[in-house]
Motif scaffolding. Structure first.
Motif, PDB file in Angstrom:
ATOM      1  N   GLY A 188       0.910  -1.199  -0.148  1.00  0.00           N
ATOM      2  CA  GLY A 188       0.050   0.038  -0.277  1.00  0.00           C
ATOM      3  C   GLY A 188       0.748   1.235  -0.041  1.00  0.00           C
ATOM      4  O   GLY A 188       0.623   2.262  -0.830  1.00  0.00           O
ATOM      5  N   LEU A 189       1.834   1.154   0.815  1.00  0.00           N
ATOM      6  CA  LEU A 189       2.802   2.412   0.826  1.00  0.00           C
ATOM      7  C   LEU A 189       3.342   2.380  -0.526  1.00  0.00           C
ATOM      8  O   LEU A 189       3.516   3.645  -0.922  1.00  0.00           O
ATOM      9  CB  LEU A 189       3.820   2.230   1.839  1.00  0.00           C
ATOM     10  N   GLN A 190       3.873   1.473  -0.864  1.00  0.00           N
ATOM     11  CA  GLN A 190       4.502   1.626  -2.431  1.00  0.00           C
ATOM     12  C   GLN A 190       3.685   2.060  -3.449  1.00  0.00           C
ATOM     13  O   GLN A 190       4.085   3.082  -4.157  1.00  0.00           O
ATOM     14  CB  GLN A 190       5.049   0.174  -2.882  1.00  0.00           C
ATOM     15  N   GLN A 191       2.375   1.881  -3.306  1.00  0.00           N
ATOM     16  CA  GLN A 191       1.571   2.477  -4.534  1.00  0.00           C
ATOM     17  C   GLN A 191       1.141   3.890  -4.199  1.00  0.00           C
ATOM     18  O   GLN A 191       1.062   4.480  -4.882  1.00  0.00           O
ATOM     19  CB  GLN A 191      -0.043   1.712  -4.221  1.00  0.00           C
ATOM     20  N   GLN A 192       1.209   4.267  -2.845  1.00  0.00           N
ATOM     21  CA  GLN A 192       1.103   5.630  -2.534  1.00  0.00           C
ATOM     22  C   GLN A 192       2.375   6.248  -3.117  1.00  0.00           C
ATOM     23  O   GLN A 192       1.957   7.490  -3.621  1.00  0.00           O
ATOM     24  CB  GLN A 192       1.055   5.770  -1.061  1.00  0.00           C
ATOM     25  N   ASP A 193       3.493   5.753  -2.915  1.00  0.00           N
ATOM     26  CA  ASP A 193       4.718   6.348  -3.398  1.00  0.00           C
ATOM     27  C   ASP A 193       4.476   6.598  -4.789  1.00  0.00           C
ATOM     28  O   ASP A 193       5.075   7.628  -5.425  1.00  0.00           O
ATOM     29  CB  ASP A 193       5.982   5.795  -2.976  1.00  0.00           C
ATOM     30  N   GLN A 194       3.927   5.599  -5.744  1.00  0.00           N
ATOM     31  CA  GLN A 194       3.867   5.576  -7.027  1.00  0.00           C
ATOM     32  C   GLN A 194       3.125   6.743  -7.356  1.00  0.00           C
ATOM     33  O   GLN A 194       2.961   7.159  -8.471  1.00  0.00           O
ATOM     34  CB  GLN A 194       3.644   4.185  -7.659  1.00  0.00           C
ATOM     35  N   ILE A 195       1.691   6.822  -6.542  1.00  0.00           N
ATOM     36  CA  ILE A 195       0.953   7.766  -7.087  1.00  0.00           C
ATOM     37  C   ILE A 195       1.442   9.195  -6.948  1.00  0.00           C
ATOM     38  O   ILE A 195       1.293  10.105  -7.680  1.00  0.00           O
ATOM     39  CB  ILE A 195      -0.429   7.746  -6.108  1.00  0.00           C
ATOM     40  N   VAL A 196       2.100   9.456  -5.733  1.00  0.00           N
ATOM     41  CA  VAL A 196       2.723  10.655  -5.583  1.00  0.00           C
ATOM     42  C   VAL A 196       3.705  11.100  -6.454  1.00  0.00           C
ATOM     43  O   VAL A 196       4.035  12.131  -7.279  1.00  0.00           O
ATOM     44  CB  VAL A 196       3.468  10.756  -4.243  1.00  0.00           C
ATOM     45  N   ASP A 197       4.632  10.087  -7.005  1.00  0.00           N
ATOM     46  CA  ASP A 197       5.574  10.243  -8.039  1.00  0.00           C
ATOM     47  C   ASP A 197       4.837  10.401  -9.290  1.00  0.00           C
ATOM     48  O   ASP A 197       5.456  11.402 -10.130  1.00  0.00           O
ATOM     49  CB  ASP A 197       6.623   8.889  -8.143  1.00  0.00           C
ATOM     50  N   GLN A 198       3.973   9.863  -9.841  1.00  0.00           N
ATOM     51  CA  GLN A 198       3.171  10.067 -10.802  1.00  0.00           C
ATOM     52  C   GLN A 198       2.591  11.457 -10.844  1.00  0.00           C
ATOM     53  O   GLN A 198       2.563  12.361 -11.904  1.00  0.00           O
ATOM     54  CB  GLN A 198       2.104   9.185 -11.023  1.00  0.00           C
ATOM     55  N   ALA A 199       2.155  11.809  -9.913  1.00  0.00           N
ATOM     56  CA  ALA A 199       1.695  13.368  -9.696  1.00  0.00           C
ATOM     57  C   ALA A 199       2.677  14.432  -9.924  1.00  0.00           C
ATOM     58  O   ALA A 199       2.286  15.386 -10.626  1.00  0.00           O
ATOM     59  CB  ALA A 199       0.960  13.456  -8.330  1.00  0.00           C
TER      60      ALA A 199
END
Length: 228
Positions: A161-172
């Motif tokens: 879940g944290l990795q997915q959140q990091d990916q979302i932040v990086d994509q943003a």
């Protein structure tokens, strides 16, 4: 982490408490039972509506005069949603039952051990009228491996879940940078277009001036010819 429960005390369980009180002892909770039916519990219940499994209490403690903490380990091959929970006394009496018409409490996976931890409110009973009778050794070392595996699975899920959140932040962040680059490119295109317009206006002015000079020169030549 414990799940707080406020179960319904059954009439049979209350009668067993009174019998125990008359002998000068407290009633003992020894087992937890799980079922798959969802409903509103009744005080006249003597069993779960769809009982699936029965497990001994592995450990517990008294949190207050009317609240106890219980732990057990649900094992076995069967997988099912836990929608009803009951607590049994040493004589097999259903002391209390919890259920909900639409909400499941947890899920028991197949071929995996599930740690059950409940903070049970017994405010409807006399203070200190119930004790906990757990299996010898409580949660002993034989349970360490499955419980560690369960904890590892939970940690791995949280990590994903944290990795997915990091990916979302990086994509943003990438989208923000791309937006800034596009905006900068638009500004540069507008500036270039402005320069082109200015250069075109300058060329037109120069052409008009040259044309006017040429006309004036031609006029002077014509006048000179006629004058001669």
């Amino acid at each position: 982490m414990s799940t707080p429960l406020q179960p319904v005390i059954t009439k049979a369980g209350l009668a067993a408490i009174w019998r125990a009180d008359n002998t000068g002892v407290a009633a003992e909770i020894t087992h937890v039972v799980l079922g798959t039916a969802g409903y509103t519990p009744r005080t006249d219940q003597k069993s779960l509506q769809a009982q699936v499994a029965k497990y001994p209490i592995a450990g517990g403690e008294r949190l207050s005069s009317t609240q106890i903490h219980l732990t057990a380990v649900a094992d076995g091959e069967r997988a099912f949603w836990v929608r009803e929970v009951g607590f049994l006394l040493s004589d097999g009496t259903l002391l209390a039952v919890w259920s909900h018409p639409t909400e499941a409490l947890t899920y028991k996976p197949a071929d995996a051990d599930l740690l059950l931890a409940y903070d049970v409110s017994l405010a409807a009973l006399p203070a200190d009228s119930v004790t906990i009778n757990s299996i010898p050794g409580g949660l002993n070392l034989t349970l360490a491996a499955p419980l560690a595996a369960q904890a590892s699975a939970l940690i791995a899920e949280q990590l994903r879940g944290l990795q997915q959140q990091d990916q979302i932040v990086d994509q943003a962040a990438r989208q923000r940078i791309a937006g800034e680059q596009i905006a900068n490119l638009m500004l540069r295109m507008k500036a270039a277009e402005k320069r082109q317009n200015e250069d075109r206006d300058g060329l037109l002015s120069a052409a008009v001036s040259n044309a006017a000079g040429l006309i004036a020169l031609q006029t002077l030549v014509v006048q000179h010819i006629h004058g001669a």
